[in-house]
Design an enzyme around this catalytic site. Structure first.
Site, PDB file in Angstrom:
ATOM      1  N   ASN A 214       0.811  -1.032  -0.034  1.00 13.81           N
ATOM      2  CA  ASN A 214       0.065   0.085  -0.015  1.00 13.81           C
ATOM      3  C   ASN A 214       1.101   1.154  -0.151  1.00 13.81           C
ATOM      4  OD1 ASN A 214       0.702   0.839   2.844  1.00 13.81           O
ATOM      5  ND2 ASN A 214      -0.476  -1.421   3.211  1.00 13.81           N
ATOM      6  N   ASP A 283      -4.911  -6.625   4.541  1.00 10.52           N
ATOM      7  CA  ASP A 283      -5.736  -7.315   4.986  1.00 10.52           C
ATOM      8  C   ASP A 283      -5.790  -8.580   4.479  1.00 10.52           C
ATOM      9  OD1 ASP A 283      -7.100  -5.178   6.403  1.00 10.52           O
ATOM     10  OD2 ASP A 283      -7.931  -4.543   4.678  1.00 10.52           O
ATOM     11  N   LYS A 293       9.430 -17.083 -10.212  1.00 11.54           N
ATOM     12  CA  LYS A 293       8.841 -15.784 -11.017  1.00 11.54           C
ATOM     13  C   LYS A 293       7.766 -16.350 -11.849  1.00 11.54           C
ATOM     14  CE  LYS A 293       9.297 -11.993 -14.267  1.00 11.54           C
ATOM     15  NZ  LYS A 293      10.360 -11.356 -15.201  1.00 11.54           N
ATOM     16  N   PHE A 327      -4.855   3.455  14.417  1.00 10.48           N
ATOM     17  CA  PHE A 327      -4.908   4.239  13.419  1.00 10.48           C
ATOM     18  C   PHE A 327      -5.887   3.929  12.215  1.00 10.48           C
ATOM     19  CE2 PHE A 327      -1.122   6.274  15.235  1.00 10.48           C
ATOM     20  CZ  PHE A 327      -1.103   7.348  14.525  1.00 10.48           C
ATOM     21  N   LYS A 341     -14.246   1.392  14.659  1.00  9.02           N
ATOM     22  CA  LYS A 341     -13.126   0.578  14.484  1.00  9.02           C
ATOM     23  C   LYS A 341     -12.642   0.648  16.039  1.00  9.02           C
ATOM     24  CE  LYS A 341      -8.487   0.058  12.336  1.00  9.02           C
ATOM     25  NZ  LYS A 341      -7.528   0.557  11.400  1.00  9.02           N
TER      26      LYS A 341
END
Length: 406
Positions: A214, A283, A293, A327, A341
């Site tokens: 991310n 997640d 690969k 956070f 949350k």
């Protein structure tokens, strides 16, 4: 908090310069020693004599007017100050500071200052939102300059909007808060506490050369870790993928995946006093990462994902005396999702930001956050540096720990 403090007051050339008289007077009444530097244009709005009478010190306007021959005035003033306060701060002076220009007494002194700097911007609403001005203010914030947000209202130019210099009473309170926080830091409220901070974005391998991750830069987590150490804590950073290197003075444990991060946190969980989960943990992860690969074949590639352990929720269920800070990076319904949350994951505090806001997203040096507890909103922080936000978060954690007798 201002008794005996040395405050260097810079006054620049805007109509709000008239407020500098009241500001100077109030600072002196609070016990501060005030010295004033005025730009040439500031003297068109308010006289040197006025500020000299109120500060009870000579006022400086000319770089080459050395009042004490054996001292270089702009260096002596820069070294003398405990705090530099520029009020009003015009777009011109903000631009000079951002570019490192020193072409008058005030801008030259500001280049030599090592003390903290506060600016109280004052200008037309369109000037305040001009891309060059917003860029310059963001640059100064990233260097640790504190911005005292201007007010919204009728401006001297006739426009109505954001750009009015904050009132002198409020600026004095900002200065008092600054010195109060300095005193807190000197007292080391987190001395003896073990703080664990996670930072960065986890990596979930698809094959040896590809992965899922991310946009987390790690900057917010690093800022929190530095703040915790500044407040006296024994800090461990658990670091995943980041855009910048972790602070060299803090013990860092490097991990890659969510599973590795969970294992690293769990190994320290029992001895932890405060855990700050600032990392952006994936997640999901690929169910069966390829050992070699994956070669391109066909128009589609199907990737089966399985759910990762929810580190925050798992530790929230396990906590006993630990103080847990989570956070939440959101794009909509910030308060709703943050409160949900916090409750689901049994956090003591939840720091939420809307990453679609300019200056609050991944990779920036600034942030705009709301801090929640079980009762609701605790603090709403405007755009400030991540270092400043980290300090606010850890100061709040220290207060909560002290209040709980931990």
């Amino acid at each position: 908090m201002l008794i005996g403090k040395k405050i260097l007051l810079g006054v620049t050339g805007g109509i709000a310069a008239f407020k500098a008289a009241s500001l100077c007077s109030k600072l002196v009444k609070e016990g501060a020693e005030v010295r004033v530097i005025m730009t040439e244009s500031a003297t068109k709005f308010i006289s040197e004599l006025t500020l000299q009478a109120l500060s009870k010190n000579a006022v400086y306007t000319d770089t080459f007017d050395e009042k004490i021959p054996e001292k270089v005035a702009h260096i002596e003033l820069a070294d003398w100050a405990d705090l530099v306060l520029v009020a009003p701060a015009t777009a011109n002076m903000i631009g000079k500071m951002a570019a490192g220009i020193g072409d008058d007494m005030l801008s030259t002194t500001l280049l030599a200052v090592t003390a903290p700097i506060m600016l109280a911007p004052a200008m037309n609403v369109h000037m305040y939102t001009h891309p060059a001005v917003t860029r310059n203010m963001a640059e100064l914030r990233s260097r640790g300059v504190h911005m005292i947000e201007p007010g919204v209202g009728l401006l001297a130019c006739g426009y109505t909007g954001k750009g009015r210099m904050e009132e002198p009473e409020a600026i004095v309170e900002e200065a008092k808060l600054f010195f109060a926080r300095q005193a807190k830091r000197a007292a080391l409220p987190l001395a003896g506490k073990k703080v664990v901070v996670t930072a960065g974005g986890t990596i979930e391998r698809i094959d040896p050369v590809r992965y899922i991750t991310n946009d987390s830069s790690g900057k917010m987590g690093f800022a929190v870790a530095k703040a915790a150490q500044e407040l006296g804590a024994d800090v461990t950073l658990i670091v995943a993928r980041t855009q910048v290197d972790p602070p060299v003075q803090i013990n860092a444990v490097h991990v890659e995946s969510a599973v590795e991060m969970y294992e690293a946190v769990s190994a320290r969980w029992r001895e932890t006093d405060i855990l700050v989960k600032a990392a952006a943990v994936a997640d999901y992860r690929p169910k069966s990462p390829a050992q070699h690969k994956i070669k391109k074949s066909g128009d589609e590639l199907q990737l089966e994902l399985v759910k990762n352990i929810d580190i925050l929720q798992t530790l929230g269920e396990q906590k006993t005396t630990q103080f847990l800070i989570g956070f939440a990076a959101e794009t909509d319904h910030l308060e709703q999702y943050a409160k949900d949350k916090l409750k689901r994951k049994n956090c003591d505090l939840l720091v939420a930001n809307d990453v679609t806001q300019t200056g609050a997203g991944f990779g920036t040096d600034t942030n705009i956050v709301n801090i929640y507890d079980a009762a609701g909103l605790v603090q709403s922080l405007p755009m400030i540096t991540k270092e400043e936000a980290g300090l606010r978060i850890m100061e709040l954690a220290a207060e909560r720990l002290a209040g709980a007798g931990k």
